[in-house]
Design a protein around this motif. Structure first.
Motif, PDB file in Angstrom:
ATOM      1  N   LYS A 208       0.832  -1.207   0.000  1.00  0.00           N
ATOM      2  CA  LYS A 208       0.000   0.000   0.000  1.00  0.00           C
ATOM      3  C   LYS A 208       0.861   1.250   0.000  1.00  0.00           C
ATOM      4  O   LYS A 208       0.427   2.325   0.411  1.00  0.00           O
ATOM      5  N   ALA A 209       2.084   1.097  -0.472  1.00  0.00           N
ATOM      6  CA  ALA A 209       3.015   2.219  -0.380  1.00  0.00           C
ATOM      7  C   ALA A 209       3.397   2.806  -1.726  1.00  0.00           C
ATOM      8  O   ALA A 209       4.058   3.823  -1.783  1.00  0.00           O
ATOM      9  N   GLY A 210       3.047   2.207  -2.834  1.00  0.00           N
ATOM     10  CA  GLY A 210       3.538   2.721  -4.111  1.00  0.00           C
ATOM     11  C   GLY A 210       2.469   2.699  -5.182  1.00  0.00           C
ATOM     12  O   GLY A 210       1.405   3.270  -5.024  1.00  0.00           O
ATOM     13  N   GLY A 211       2.765   2.049  -6.281  1.00  0.00           N
ATOM     14  CA  GLY A 211       1.848   2.018  -7.415  1.00  0.00           C
ATOM     15  C   GLY A 211       0.548   1.306  -7.125  1.00  0.00           C
ATOM     16  O   GLY A 211      -0.416   1.444  -7.888  1.00  0.00           O
ATOM     17  N   TYR A 212       0.476   0.538  -6.049  1.00  0.00           N
ATOM     18  CA  TYR A 212      -0.774  -0.135  -5.658  1.00  0.00           C
ATOM     19  C   TYR A 212      -1.368   0.484  -4.392  1.00  0.00           C
ATOM     20  O   TYR A 212      -2.237  -0.111  -3.755  1.00  0.00           O
ATOM     21  N   ALA A 213      -0.891   1.668  -3.999  1.00  0.00           N
ATOM     22  CA  ALA A 213      -1.478   2.359  -2.851  1.00  0.00           C
ATOM     23  C   ALA A 213      -2.963   2.620  -3.127  1.00  0.00           C
ATOM     24  O   ALA A 213      -3.398   2.663  -4.277  1.00  0.00           O
ATOM     25  N   TYR A 214      -3.733   2.798  -2.058  1.00  0.00           N
ATOM     26  CA  TYR A 214      -5.154   3.108  -2.250  1.00  0.00           C
ATOM     27  C   TYR A 214      -5.302   4.379  -3.080  1.00  0.00           C
ATOM     28  O   TYR A 214      -4.529   5.329  -2.915  1.00  0.00           O
ATOM     29  N   PRO A 215      -6.293   4.427  -3.967  1.00  0.00           N
ATOM     30  CA  PRO A 215      -6.530   5.668  -4.718  1.00  0.00           C
ATOM     31  C   PRO A 215      -6.777   6.829  -3.757  1.00  0.00           C
ATOM     32  O   PRO A 215      -7.394   6.651  -2.713  1.00  0.00           O
ATOM     33  N   ARG A 216      -6.265   7.981  -4.115  1.00  0.00           N
ATOM     34  CA  ARG A 216      -6.499   9.181  -3.293  1.00  0.00           C
ATOM     35  C   ARG A 216      -7.953   9.625  -3.406  1.00  0.00           C
ATOM     36  O   ARG A 216      -8.579   9.487  -4.457  1.00  0.00           O
ATOM     37  N   GLU A 217      -8.453  10.191  -2.350  1.00  0.00           N
ATOM     38  CA  GLU A 217      -9.740  10.898  -2.429  1.00  0.00           C
ATOM     39  C   GLU A 217      -9.517  12.161  -3.244  1.00  0.00           C
ATOM     40  O   GLU A 217      -8.545  12.888  -3.000  1.00  0.00           O
ATOM     41  N   LYS A 218     -10.424  12.425  -4.154  1.00  0.00           N
ATOM     42  CA  LYS A 218     -10.223  13.627  -4.971  1.00  0.00           C
ATOM     43  C   LYS A 218     -11.383  14.587  -4.751  1.00  0.00           C
ATOM     44  O   LYS A 218     -12.538  14.202  -4.812  1.00  0.00           O
TER      45      LYS A 218
ATOM     46  N   LEU B  87      10.772  -6.849  10.218  1.00  0.00           N
ATOM     47  CA  LEU B  87      11.137  -5.801   9.266  1.00  0.00           C
ATOM     48  C   LEU B  87       9.893  -5.304   8.520  1.00  0.00           C
ATOM     49  O   LEU B  87       9.728  -4.100   8.304  1.00  0.00           O
ATOM     50  N   GLY B  88       9.028  -6.227   8.137  1.00  0.00           N
ATOM     51  CA  GLY B  88       7.788  -5.840   7.464  1.00  0.00           C
ATOM     52  C   GLY B  88       6.953  -4.921   8.341  1.00  0.00           C
ATOM     53  O   GLY B  88       6.411  -3.905   7.883  1.00  0.00           O
ATOM     54  N   ASN B  89       6.883  -5.259   9.611  1.00  0.00           N
ATOM     55  CA  ASN B  89       6.097  -4.412  10.526  1.00  0.00           C
ATOM     56  C   ASN B  89       6.694  -3.015  10.631  1.00  0.00           C
ATOM     57  O   ASN B  89       5.971  -2.019  10.641  1.00  0.00           O
ATOM     58  N   GLU B  90       7.996  -2.943  10.677  1.00  0.00           N
ATOM     59  CA  GLU B  90       8.618  -1.632  10.871  1.00  0.00           C
ATOM     60  C   GLU B  90       8.645  -0.793   9.601  1.00  0.00           C
ATOM     61  O   GLU B  90       8.553   0.429   9.659  1.00  0.00           O
ATOM     62  N   LEU B  91       8.780  -1.467   8.452  1.00  0.00           N
ATOM     63  CA  LEU B  91       8.898  -0.701   7.194  1.00  0.00           C
ATOM     64  C   LEU B  91       7.536  -0.341   6.606  1.00  0.00           C
ATOM     65  O   LEU B  91       7.421   0.596   5.818  1.00  0.00           O
ATOM     66  N   GLY B  92       6.513  -1.110   6.942  1.00  0.00           N
ATOM     67  CA  GLY B  92       5.186  -0.804   6.413  1.00  0.00           C
ATOM     68  C   GLY B  92       4.979  -1.187   4.958  1.00  0.00           C
ATOM     69  O   GLY B  92       4.034  -0.742   4.318  1.00  0.00           O
ATOM     70  N   VAL B  93       5.870  -1.991   4.405  1.00  0.00           N
ATOM     71  CA  VAL B  93       5.681  -2.528   3.043  1.00  0.00           C
ATOM     72  C   VAL B  93       5.925  -4.034   3.106  1.00  0.00           C
ATOM     73  O   VAL B  93       6.542  -4.527   4.056  1.00  0.00           O
ATOM     74  N   PRO B  94       5.459  -4.768   2.111  1.00  0.00           N
ATOM     75  CA  PRO B  94       5.731  -6.205   2.124  1.00  0.00           C
ATOM     76  C   PRO B  94       7.229  -6.474   2.119  1.00  0.00           C
ATOM     77  O   PRO B  94       7.959  -5.880   1.325  1.00  0.00           O
ATOM     78  N   VAL B  95       7.652  -7.331   3.028  1.00  0.00           N
ATOM     79  CA  VAL B  95       9.038  -7.791   3.051  1.00  0.00           C
ATOM     80  C   VAL B  95       8.978  -9.280   2.750  1.00  0.00           C
ATOM     81  O   VAL B  95       8.411 -10.058   3.510  1.00  0.00           O
ATOM     82  N   VAL B  96       9.532  -9.652   1.609  1.00  0.00           N
ATOM     83  CA  VAL B  96       9.370 -11.019   1.131  1.00  0.00           C
ATOM     84  C   VAL B  96      10.608 -11.835   1.458  1.00  0.00           C
ATOM     85  O   VAL B  96      11.722 -11.489   1.057  1.00  0.00           O
ATOM     86  N   ASP B  97      10.380 -12.899   2.193  1.00  0.00           N
ATOM     87  CA  ASP B  97      11.462 -13.823   2.547  1.00  0.00           C
ATOM     88  C   ASP B  97      11.363 -15.046   1.646  1.00  0.00           C
ATOM     89  O   ASP B  97      10.297 -15.662   1.518  1.00  0.00           O
ATOM     90  N   GLY B  98      12.477 -15.399   1.023  1.00  0.00           N
ATOM     91  CA  GLY B  98      12.455 -16.495   0.060  1.00  0.00           C
ATOM     92  C   GLY B  98      12.175 -17.858   0.670  1.00  0.00           C
ATOM     93  O   GLY B  98      11.495 -18.684   0.062  1.00  0.00           O
ATOM     94  N   VAL B  99      12.693 -18.110   1.861  1.00  0.00           N
ATOM     95  CA  VAL B  99      12.499 -19.433   2.453  1.00  0.00           C
ATOM     96  C   VAL B  99      11.022 -19.699   2.667  1.00  0.00           C
ATOM     97  O   VAL B  99      10.477 -20.719   2.219  1.00  0.00           O
ATOM     98  N   SER B 100      10.361 -18.772   3.347  1.00  0.00           N
ATOM     99  CA  SER B 100       8.933 -18.949   3.632  1.00  0.00           C
ATOM    100  C   SER B 100       8.138 -19.080   2.338  1.00  0.00           C
ATOM    101  O   SER B 100       7.272 -19.955   2.201  1.00  0.00           O
ATOM    102  N   THR B 101       8.438 -18.200   1.404  1.00  0.00           N
ATOM    103  CA  THR B 101       7.675 -18.191   0.166  1.00  0.00           C
ATOM    104  C   THR B 101       7.882 -19.470  -0.619  1.00  0.00           C
ATOM    105  O   THR B 101       6.931 -20.059  -1.143  1.00  0.00           O
ATOM    106  N   ALA B 102       9.118 -19.913  -0.691  1.00  0.00           N
ATOM    107  CA  ALA B 102       9.408 -21.123  -1.462  1.00  0.00           C
ATOM    108  C   ALA B 102       8.720 -22.336  -0.843  1.00  0.00           C
ATOM    109  O   ALA B 102       8.184 -23.190  -1.552  1.00  0.00           O
TER     110      ALA B 102
END
Lengths: 242, 242, 242, 242, 242, 242
Positions: C221-231, D190-205
């Protein structure tokens, strides 16, 4: 507005044919002149002809009055980058014009050119213009440029139409790009018979250059197309070759 | 010749501004109408706005008299492929028009758009159009589309000019592409001040569509842009949702 | 965990078939619902159907209770980017799921879809997902989506099997990707008969979305897929269209 | 269902940490074993370590009971293609798993790995998987694999978090991919602190391999991943080296 | 100057044949030794053979006196990156040498290798070396490496010549690259009969490595090919596997 | 064996310097001649200079005795394709030679050229040669070709070294490619001071052409580099321009 069409080869009949097409398709008020460098090869078949022609085109434009815009009437886009450096008006090759236009009209297109030896040149250009996935194939009719003039129009047209039909089916393409300035006069008839857009580079380039001129857009003079620098050698050239 | 410009968002002032630009730059004899779908988002900021707008644009063109050609006045080229399927005349997005034109004028160009969220959309389009190496960067001014109208022109212009100057230097680009239909009216002034070609998509698309119409070239109806098939379900839809 | 599968077209039988497949392949404890927008086209054949469907899918999800994750059951991945902006859970198209999975199982794969007009859409997606060299070809069976339901299963299966055998040989590919949500129920039988992995997007997308949900991974929700802004427009929309 | 995770390096503590993560994130009913080849390098830093490890991994799997699926727990995806040839179950590298997953969650992602020397390896993989435009950068934290264990967790975490914050901003990326199996245990925090998806390969694989196994999809045995042929030399090897 | 040619497979006859070719084509003053790891697979057919061979090659070079430069005599360029890390002299694979050379001699080339399973490996390499558009196809003769030795030369040569003629025509290529170290001795005769450049990787790599040595150019030791770091584990390996 | 080095510009001092370098690095028994077309531009700065030079190079080689191989000593690889059509021996540009060599020595390299206007030309070449991912950047020193001669060597060397150090760090590259024939004499000293391979195109091209000649490999005469066809016009040229 004045547009100079430069036919890179020295075939006067082809130059006249190109001029006729251009005058027929241009906007009212556009003044079209087509010229060819008299010392250029008779047709542009491959890299070497292209390099000779580029030189003669630079001389031709150096000696001509400036036009508002320029079209290079060889599908290989021979010398286009070089001309852009020396000219302020927009310069457009018929190859790039036609291929860009085809992407505006069809999901996928194919190119029909003259000889097999031109195929890699056009493929390289298409890759450089970034049209790879849109262009499903570049094909040769095996009809040389000059034979397009020589053979009665009907005979040449039949060969072109047959080749076009075959490659559109093989490539599953939705539009045809004519890959030679000498096929210009076939475009309309071929489009009618094939039922898909047939894009001719000469016509398209003339209209696109008109567009750019009309928008006051010229070749950038700030970067890779800036005017060549004046060079003064620290060592005299006479000495160099003494 | 009649060209319908579709502003995908529902901002009437922006639609009027686009129409004014288009009428100023079009050829004599071209009849320009700009319209916007009243139920579309107020501005196109991202994929979701784009998807909503595409739907409303399809409805708008279904209900409009056919034009000879169409321009989609959003730099994301929202809905262009979908419109091409339903229309016979050429359809051109202002993003593709401007980026193709920039390759005709400069070795390398940069795009200046509104918000960061539009950057990957434009990057993806540039990659799909194959312009990757020509386009040295897509940048956001952080000035939303509607703010381009709201802020006094001078204030918005200053922000745009400052950002343009910065990115041309950083990217070492020779031309600037304005990455939003709402920047249309800044193009000429910006070009004068920056000294490099500043390409506006609305103006360019209008002239390129005029060109294609003038050449009797329309959207291919033989492949990926063929008219949608009529579909009759073997099972009634009522039953389906019973 | 609750997954909502959105069938972009309005075919209730296909939606039920997709739901059955999904329920059969999902993990125990996963709650699957499949839905389709009632006003969407009956099948998604090309860009225009896709644009209409994307709109109706956005409305459907706006009116639905949030799920933990979403699958878009059209191989064109219609509307996936737009949905990602409005939803917090992971959203996966069956095209991308199947093509990514195929790269995990085989050196080279081929895609078998329904109609020729979908081929360039899937080719463009594969290029955008970067799978060009892994995907050796996208082919049409010329069996429309709805005919997959209509024709007795055996007849449709024979056509699919014959086409699959032919393209695997022609492309020298090691795996087949089924390029339509309506082929879902053929996957297992086809895999047994062909002796190579046959990847169905619906099944794969369900399991991959389960995976992402299980890992607490949602759409950024931080970049190109962030929620659309209210306009909020500075100018009332009523006035705009006065 | 039994999944064998192969940690290519010979670090038993890292292997245990990976196993713990995998057991925590796997589905109920999945039996996870993690193993590492005792004679492999202590960490995989570059091509040479990778080549040694690939050999030892092949020996390890030759001597192990077959599992239903396999995960290679090195972000370089060392030996994955080789293992696929010798194994019937799906084999997934943590690099490809994480990078494919990131494209499902974010428009653009960045990778944070350990040492600069791994950067070109990961870049080459990303290019080969076709993720170039989605992956905005591969960066080194300059924290070697083993230091991730050695340094107190808090100290290593601080370095990782600081580097992650910096590169997300610089690359304007919407998701972070952890580029080393030794960072697995940092992902959630790290995901909690950064607020964006943090993808770990082990879990995902682990979850993606579970998915493929659940769908009865294994490695293709018909093409580039077919079992190696038995080879019998016409000339005895003894003679060869006499 | 001393060049060590490493034949990744353990076939002594092929190693001798490669050595003979190399000695015939090298410059006077160059000392050529060809060696193969005795425990390597008898031929390199696919990824798994390649991974085993890479390991044995690293052991071989670790135990050999340093040479001034190295050639890896497998067209897959097996282990080349790994060797580069451990060696100071230039290391060249015969695949890259031949394909780079082909671009210097012809607009478009085709590769003829042994088995279909090697085709995607070579395609991937060509893509990674960036030769996509120059290389029009990679084809299998279906003649395994060892059969090149076994079959009487005339019989094998006939198969190769027939396949080469067919693929040059199909691909419209101007040069042929021999895609296997075991075809080395056919190059000259094949070139004479086909009338186009036939590029053999062994000969080319030997001459290119001579060139690099002659220019005092070795493998960079500053980046991705720097020597592997010494690793000392904080935890004893004995403990790790206790 | 006789190699003709063609310096595309008309600077005799640079031609002599190139000849000296080439004679120092060539194999014993190789006869090196360097020549430059007297009417060519004094330096090649951009497309226009390159087009003029290509013409004069074709005339120069037409009037010269055939050599066994040819080197084009401009980093832009000006006219190389054209020369290949007219010559039977191998023809190599110093740009392609140096960039191919750099990929044999380093994971990633950077190019240092003279002026900013040459950067896009070299970038386009690198893309066409397919070296995109290996080449991390093309940079200008802002030192024109002729200034490399004029300024005392120490002053020019300092500027080059400072720029090289900066770009290697910025690009995190492991090797430097000298992007101008006029920097040839700096290569060895620069390599010693920087501690990474510094690849000079003149030296590399000479050795690579020697290699190809030694292997009896010449330019393909069967495809895009076939000799130009003799053309006889059906219409006399006099008439054409009457």
């Amino acid at each position: 507005m004045r547009i100079l069409i430069i036919n890179p080869n020295s075939s006067a009949p082809m130059t006249r044919s190109i001029e006729e097409t251009a005058r027929r398709v241009c906007s009212s008020g556009t003044d079209i002149t087509a010229a060819c460098p008299p010392d250029s090869p008779l047709s542009i078949e491959g890299h070497s002809d292209g390099a000779l022609a580029a030189y003669h085109m630079l001389r031709l434009t150096d000696q001509s009055d400036p036009a508002d815009g320029y079209v290079v009437a060889c599908f290989d886009d021979t010398g286009v980058d070089a001309l852009r450096e020396r000219l302020a008006g927009p310069v457009l090759g018929i190859g790039e014009a036609a291929m860009h236009a085809a992407t505006m009209l069809a999901c996928r297109f194919s190119v029909l050119t003259t000889l097999e030896r031109s195929v890699p040149i056009i493929e390289d250009n298409a890759a450089r213009y970034g049209l790879g996935i849109r262009c499903r194939g570049v094909h040769a009719s095996d009809l040389p440029v000059l034979a397009l003039e020589e053979s009665g129009d009907d005979s040449a047209f039949s060969i072109i139409r047959e080749a076009a039909t075959r490659i559109l089916k093989k490539d599953r393409s939705d539009a045809l790009v004519l890959g030679c300035g000498g096929m210009t006069h076939f475009a309309e008839r071929l489009g009618n018979e094939l039922g898909v857009p047939v894009v001719d580079g000469v016509s398209t380039a003339v209209r696109f250059v008109e567009s750019l001129i009309g928008l006051n857009l010229g070749t950038s003079k700030a970067g890779g197309y800036a005017y060549p620098r004046e060079k003064t050698s620290p060592i005299s050239k006479e000495d160099s070759h003494a």
